[in-house]
Design an enzyme around this catalytic site. Structure first.
Site, PDB file in Angstrom:
ATOM      1  N   ASP A   7       0.766  -1.573  -0.235  1.00  0.00           N
ATOM      2  CA  ASP A   7       0.049   0.014   0.043  1.00  0.00           C
ATOM      3  C   ASP A   7       0.767   1.587   0.292  1.00  0.00           C
ATOM      4  OD1 ASP A   7      -2.018  -1.746   0.170  1.00  0.00           O
ATOM      5  OD2 ASP A   7      -2.329  -1.318   1.818  1.00  0.00           O
ATOM      6  N   GLY A   8       1.668   1.292   0.500  1.00  0.00           N
ATOM      7  CA  GLY A   8       2.960   2.755   0.523  1.00  0.00           C
ATOM      8  C   GLY A   8       3.390   3.245  -0.995  1.00  0.00           C
ATOM      9  N   ASP A  63      -3.356  11.435  23.232  1.00  0.00           N
ATOM     10  CA  ASP A  63      -2.457  11.222  22.236  1.00  0.00           C
ATOM     11  C   ASP A  63      -2.575  11.868  20.869  1.00  0.00           C
ATOM     12  OD1 ASP A  63      -1.104   9.832  24.364  1.00  0.00           O
ATOM     13  OD2 ASP A  63      -1.777   7.907  23.239  1.00  0.00           O
TER      14      ASP A  63
END
Length: 431
Positions: free
Chosen positions: A176-177, A302
């Site tokens: 996917d990158g 976060d």
């Protein structure tokens, strides 16, 4: 036309009679009442077998309400959007150039890469674009037999060379990158992307490399369905400070310094998500979230994820968000470990403008990244503006947008996989 015949693939009409304002016939009503499947169950055959027979858009809503009320007509606000089920690839002119993106430093991709490039240059007579750092791999530069092919390549360097008007379509080899990287190379119009599953997960890469020759030939002929994956247009406005803010080892701001009038603006096109987090600080992030200029909440936790429907199955789903089909026009807002049990992920319309800034009483700075890249610090006075981009990524489907998505859910994420409950016989019911 220069260079050959125009290639066009006609799409069958998908609109129902209600979309066209007509009455629904009794025949169509009886057909709707039957239990039918819109997806083909066949595992082989031509792409036409997988075409949907119904629209992916909902029917046009009735604009009269009761005996006297109706919708105020505004012709300037009417949008005409093609049904996603009928979106198919076509070429105004036959494609001549292709960008091949290969995952760097992956030895398992060397042979597929060489084989594909030979096929494109020698058989299809295509102009092949390859990033320069790919050819610097010793396994490629040291191959004398492949050296004659590499001399025919056109090379480029990221952030230095503009290839936006030179490439007709893109082929990705990896996970996917590689698709995310291909998206980052084009800040405006993106050529069609064909992604082969040669990585680890492969949620966005539907094609298998075994039959690449016939599949690539089919794409060159213009015979394929496409899905338009929306992107986020992100603008980061940073204050230029004479005195940089000093931050201690815990991330607490000690001084903001003196600000200047001029600001530095940067713009990005994001396919998956924008992540704002607390960075190395041990304190909660404290950022204000605005929607169309109105403060809607302050994120204490976060961080926060702003994602596209495509990105809803990435970081967002790991943070507890729902999975949204890429054809749904929306933006998802997902908190990361919020310090509030009632702070749930929400989905907002695709056309809104979001703005993220550090709260006045924030104890530390924040950090932002775009599809996991270009990570940078956000200080007081900086702002991040996010809205849907008008430049989507046209991703080529293996079958169709719906079938491909559910196939990825099942194969990659093992969606709803569990051991089935045993059958209960009539004798067991007595007990």
């Amino acid at each position: 036309m220069d260079g050959g015949e125009e290639v066009r693939v006609e799409a069958a009409p998908y609109c129902c009679s209600t979309c066209e304002g007509g009455e629904v016939s009794s025949r169509s009503l009886s057909r709707r009442n039957k239990k039918t499947r819109s997806l083909s169950t066949s595992s082989a055959g031509s792409s036409s077998e997988y075409r949907r027979t119904q629209s992916l858009h909902g029917p046009s809503p009735v604009t009269t309400f009761g005996p006297k009320a109706c919708m105020l007509q505004n012709p300037h606000a009417v949008m005409h959007i093609q049904d996603p089920a009928s979106q198919r690839l076509t070429w105004n002119k036959p494609p001549k150039s292709v960008l091949v993106i290969k995952k760097i430093r992956d030895a398992s991709l060397l042979e597929p890469f060489k084989e594909l490039c030979i096929f494109l240059t020698e058989v299809k007579n295509m102009i092949v674009y390859v990033e320069r750092k790919v050819l610097e791999d010793p396994a490629i530069s040291g191959d004398e037999n492949f050296g004659a092919i590499t001399k025919k390549f056109c090379t480029f360097r990221e952030d230095l060379d503009d290839i936006s008007n030179r490439v007709d379509f893109i082929i990705c080899l990896g996970g996917d990158g590689t698709l995310l990287y291909a998206s980052s190379l084009f800040q405006e119009s993106v050529p069609p992307v064909m992604a082969f599953h040669l990585g680890s997960l492969g949620f966005l890469t539907p094609f298998k490399f075994d039959t690449y020759q016939s599949q690539v030939t089919q794409i060159i002929e213009g015979n394929a369905a496409i899905i338009l994956r929306s992107r986020l247009k992100v603008r980061v406005l940073k204050e230029n400070w004479e005195k940089k803010a000093r931050v201690d080892e815990k991330g607490i701001i000690l001084t903001n310094g003196d600000s200047e009038n001029n600001r530095k603006a940067m713009q990005y096109q994001v396919l998956n998500e924008v992540v704002v987090d607390r960075g190395p600080s041990s304190y909660l992030s404290n950022v204000d979230l605005f929607l169309d200029g109105h403060l809607i909440t302050t994120v204490q936790g976060d961080g926060v994820i702003v994602s596209t429907p495509t990105g809803s199955t990435a970081y967002a789903v790991a943070a507890g968000a729902s999975m949204i089909h890429p054809n749904v026009p929306a933006i998802m807002i997902t908190p990361i470990c919020p310090h509030s049990l009632s702070f749930r992920p929400i989905v907002v319309p695709a056309g809104v403008e979001l703005k993220i800034m550090l709260s006045r009483d924030a104890r530390n700075t924040a950090w932002v990244s775009f599809d996991g890249r270009k990570r940078q610090e956000i200080c007081h006075g900086d702002s991040i503006t996010i809205t849907t981009s008008c430049f989507p990524v046209p991703s080529i489907c293996f079958r169709d947008p719906v079938n491909d998505w559910f196939e990825s859910l099942a194969q990659c994420l093992h969606w709803n996989v569990r051991k089935k409950q045993n059958y209960l016989s009539s004798e067991d019911e007595e007990y």
